[in-house]
Design an enzyme around this catalytic site. Structure first.
Site, mmCIF file in Angstrom:
data_model
loop_
_atom_site.group_PDB
_atom_site.id
_atom_site.type_symbol
_atom_site.label_atom_id
_atom_site.label_comp_id
_atom_site.label_asym_id
_atom_site.label_seq_id
_atom_site.Cartn_x
_atom_site.Cartn_y
_atom_site.Cartn_z
ATOM 1 N N HIS A 95 0.832 -1.205 0.000
ATOM 2 C CA HIS A 95 0.000 0.000 0.000
ATOM 3 C C HIS A 95 0.868 1.257 0.000
ATOM 4 O O HIS A 95 0.620 2.205 -0.759
ATOM 5 C CB HIS A 95 -0.904 0.052 1.242
ATOM 6 C CG HIS A 95 -1.933 -1.016 1.331
ATOM 7 N ND1 HIS A 95 -2.084 -1.806 2.450
ATOM 8 C CD2 HIS A 95 -2.878 -1.429 0.451
ATOM 9 C CE1 HIS A 95 -3.083 -2.653 2.257
ATOM 10 N NE2 HIS A 95 -3.578 -2.446 1.041
ATOM 11 N N ARG A 139 -2.026 -5.841 -7.951
ATOM 12 C CA ARG A 139 -0.936 -6.813 -7.866
ATOM 13 C C ARG A 139 -0.916 -7.720 -9.083
ATOM 14 O O ARG A 139 0.100 -8.313 -9.394
ATOM 15 C CB ARG A 139 -1.084 -7.650 -6.596
ATOM 16 C CG ARG A 139 -0.826 -6.844 -5.336
ATOM 17 C CD ARG A 139 -1.180 -7.631 -4.123
ATOM 18 N NE ARG A 139 -2.630 -7.829 -4.138
ATOM 19 C CZ ARG A 139 -3.346 -8.238 -3.122
ATOM 20 N NH1 ARG A 139 -2.770 -8.530 -1.991
ATOM 21 N NH2 ARG A 139 -4.654 -8.371 -3.210
ATOM 22 N N SER A 185 -3.115 -7.866 3.067
ATOM 23 C CA SER A 185 -3.426 -7.673 4.491
ATOM 24 C C SER A 185 -3.911 -8.959 5.142
ATOM 25 O O SER A 185 -3.514 -9.287 6.263
ATOM 26 C CB SER A 185 -4.474 -6.580 4.657
ATOM 27 O OG SER A 185 -3.974 -5.337 4.238
ATOM 28 N N LYS A 203 -16.776 -7.001 6.233
ATOM 29 C CA LYS A 203 -15.458 -7.461 6.679
ATOM 30 C C LYS A 203 -15.371 -7.520 8.196
ATOM 31 O O LYS A 203 -15.988 -6.716 8.899
ATOM 32 C CB LYS A 203 -14.363 -6.521 6.170
ATOM 33 C CG LYS A 203 -14.085 -6.612 4.692
ATOM 34 C CD LYS A 203 -12.861 -5.795 4.332
ATOM 35 C CE LYS A 203 -12.494 -5.972 2.871
ATOM 36 N NZ LYS A 203 -11.259 -5.237 2.548
#
Length: 159
Positions: free
Chosen positions: A17, A90, A127, A41
């Site tokens: 990040h 990514r 993460s 989440k």
């Protein structure tokens, strides 16, 4: 002044990040790291902890600042006077997930999304994986900023 918003839940913020923010600052005068809350989440860190960790992670990057996002991202982007949303990718799987959000955000507001390809050396960092490694006692020092590693290691030993 060209302002962009780099949104995410940042639970926790990673070196990937930070790399995206650092490179976005070569294109924009200011990059606001927008720390969002996603009801679907389960977070390891509270909103205030995520804000604090993000602030410490980008403290040495002139032009980067951290703010909470409440509500729709496009409303936040307009409210702060930003002209773009910045998202790090990514690989192809990230693009597949981000494309529909970028198109919807543009439909709702006219705001464009700029995709920044992540550094291949950091492409494996997510993460969720960082939290899993920490949960099992693994070394995360080269995956996240030092303050995040300390905070996450502390959380995992207090579980």
């Amino acid at each position: 002044m060209r302002i962009a918003v780099c949104p995410g839940s940042f639970d926790p913020i990673t070196l990937g990040h930070v790399d995206v923010v650092r490179r976005a600052l070569t294109m924009f005068d200011e990059v606001i790291i927008g720390v969002a809350q996603n009801a679907s989440k389960n977070y390891r860190f509270s909103p205030s902890e995520r804000l604090g960790l993000a602030e410490s992670a980008v403290a040495d990057l002139p032009g980067a600042r951290v703010m909470p996002i409440d509500g729709l991202l496009v409303d936040f982007v307009k409210d702060v006077g930003a002209s773009a949303i910045v998202k790090g990718l990514r690989g192809a799987a990230d693009y597949d997930g981000e494309q529909s959000m970028a198109l919807l955000n543009r439909h709702l507001s006219g705001i464009e999304t700029v995709f920044v390809m992540g550094d291949p050396k950091l492409a494996h960092i997510a993460s969720s994986l960082v939290k899993d490694v920490a949960r099992h006692g693994g070394n995360i020092d080269d995956l996240v900023p030092a303050a995040v590693a300390a905070a996450l290691t502390g959380k995992e030993t207090n579980v």
